[in-house]
Design a protein around this motif. Sequence first.
Motif, PDB file in Angstrom:
ATOM      1  N   ARG A 101       0.848  -1.251  -0.102  1.00  0.00           N
ATOM      2  CA  ARG A 101       0.163   0.183   0.056  1.00  0.00           C
ATOM      3  C   ARG A 101       0.877   1.295   0.028  1.00  0.00           C
ATOM      4  NH1 ARG A 101      -5.827   0.793   2.039  1.00  0.00           N
ATOM      5  NH2 ARG A 101      -6.175   3.193   1.906  1.00  0.00           N
ATOM      6  N   THR A 105       1.199   3.907  -2.995  1.00  0.00           N
ATOM      7  CA  THR A 105       0.684   5.342  -2.806  1.00  0.00           C
ATOM      8  C   THR A 105       1.984   6.372  -3.378  1.00  0.00           C
ATOM      9  OG1 THR A 105      -0.617   4.891  -0.807  1.00  0.00           O
ATOM     10  CG2 THR A 105       0.328   7.024  -0.797  1.00  0.00           C
ATOM     11  N   HIS A 166      -6.774   6.719 -12.442  1.00  0.00           N
ATOM     12  CA  HIS A 166      -7.004   7.638 -11.718  1.00  0.00           C
ATOM     13  C   HIS A 166      -5.890   8.866 -11.622  1.00  0.00           C
ATOM     14  CE1 HIS A 166      -8.322   9.635  -7.761  1.00  0.00           C
ATOM     15  NE2 HIS A 166      -7.086   9.298  -7.187  1.00  0.00           N
ATOM     16  N   PHE A 224      -8.069  10.993  -1.979  1.00  0.00           N
ATOM     17  CA  PHE A 224      -9.279  10.295  -1.544  1.00  0.00           C
ATOM     18  C   PHE A 224      -9.614   9.023  -2.672  1.00  0.00           C
ATOM     19  CE2 PHE A 224     -13.924   9.313  -2.313  1.00  0.00           C
ATOM     20  CZ  PHE A 224     -14.406   9.548  -0.845  1.00  0.00           C
ATOM     21  N   GLY A 225      -9.399   9.253  -3.936  1.00  0.00           N
ATOM     22  CA  GLY A 225      -9.659   8.358  -4.860  1.00  0.00           C
ATOM     23  C   GLY A 225      -8.422   7.142  -4.655  1.00  0.00           C
ATOM     24  N   ALA A 227      -7.147   6.325  -2.000  1.00  0.00           N
ATOM     25  CA  ALA A 227      -7.134   5.456  -0.638  1.00  0.00           C
ATOM     26  C   ALA A 227      -8.449   4.674  -0.884  1.00  0.00           C
ATOM     27  CB  ALA A 227      -7.655   6.635   0.534  1.00  0.00           C
ATOM     28  N   ARG A 228      -9.416   5.093  -1.775  1.00  0.00           N
ATOM     29  CA  ARG A 228     -10.525   4.069  -1.854  1.00  0.00           C
ATOM     30  C   ARG A 228     -10.135   2.631  -2.972  1.00  0.00           C
ATOM     31  NH1 ARG A 228     -11.236   7.467   1.002  1.00  0.00           N
ATOM     32  NH2 ARG A 228     -10.533   5.667   2.336  1.00  0.00           N
ATOM     33  N   ILE A 229      -9.236   3.171  -3.740  1.00  0.00           N
ATOM     34  CA  ILE A 229      -8.800   2.116  -4.750  1.00  0.00           C
ATOM     35  C   ILE A 229      -8.119   1.257  -4.089  1.00  0.00           C
ATOM     36  CG2 ILE A 229      -7.222   1.477  -6.599  1.00  0.00           C
ATOM     37  CD1 ILE A 229      -8.177   4.094  -7.953  1.00  0.00           C
ATOM     38  N   ASP A 231      -8.098   0.637  -0.684  1.00  0.00           N
ATOM     39  CA  ASP A 231      -8.965  -0.192   0.000  1.00  0.00           C
ATOM     40  C   ASP A 231      -9.632  -1.386  -0.445  1.00  0.00           C
ATOM     41  OD1 ASP A 231      -8.473   1.717   2.256  1.00  0.00           O
ATOM     42  OD2 ASP A 231     -10.578   2.780   2.008  1.00  0.00           O
ATOM     43  N   GLY A 232     -10.159  -1.320  -1.727  1.00  0.00           N
ATOM     44  CA  GLY A 232     -10.896  -2.222  -2.700  1.00  0.00           C
ATOM     45  C   GLY A 232      -9.643  -3.439  -2.675  1.00  0.00           C
TER      46      GLY A 232
END
Length: 246
Positions: A101, A105, A166, A224-225, A227-229, A231-232
């Motif tokens: 992760r 990032t 993204h 934001f995007g 983190a959501r990717i 997370d998935g």
Amino acid sequence: MADEASELMRLLWGPHPQPKRGPKPALTLAGIARAGIEIADAEGLAALSMQRVAELLGKTKMSLYRYVPGRAELVALMVEAAITAPPEATGVVAAAEGDWRARLTTWSHSLVEVFVGHPWLLDATVGPRLMGPKELAWMEQALAALDGTGLTGAERMDAVVLLTSHVRGIALQARAATPSSGPEGRLLAALGEVLREHGEHYPALLAATTSAAEPGAQDQALAFGLARILDGLGALIAERAESPAA
């Protein structure tokens, strides 16, 4: 077509033999690429031409064709020259080894910087094409970050495509923004007058833009995007760990 692909392969990957005799070449591939980048950085990719590059280098267009067969090959050389080495290659995320992760990032934020630094890359890196060593190194690094997660090769490729999409979307918005106003600030300004007059018809949009206008609330779409990717991906990785035989 095969000859063109072979020539582009040679230009991007070498070898680039130097003449053993005779005068030193007047130009180099690196110098030609830098001239093209200078034009594209200042005016965009649409302004690039073999003629413009030749003029900047103080040469004739015909002399340029001795080194680069055409504009498409020139753009490919420019892409390879403009892209920096991926972050792990420079030791930026060495401490995050094994943390997929954190590695992705850093990778995503670094890629945004590449596109923002040379906005024309968004136009030059679309569709299937032959990539150079540095561009492939970026893909290799992102895929390697997901080693050992239980994701299949195809899923890891899809994850990299998703992250890249993204990043490209954020960079595209940044390209349209002004130095004094980020992409969300520009959107809010464009919507402001309409919503002041007709906001009662769009209550959800009015509430969202009012919240987004608060200090510190703008231009968080990348984080934001991302983190959501992630997370998935994390949920899928955890699912695979619980049922490894699936």
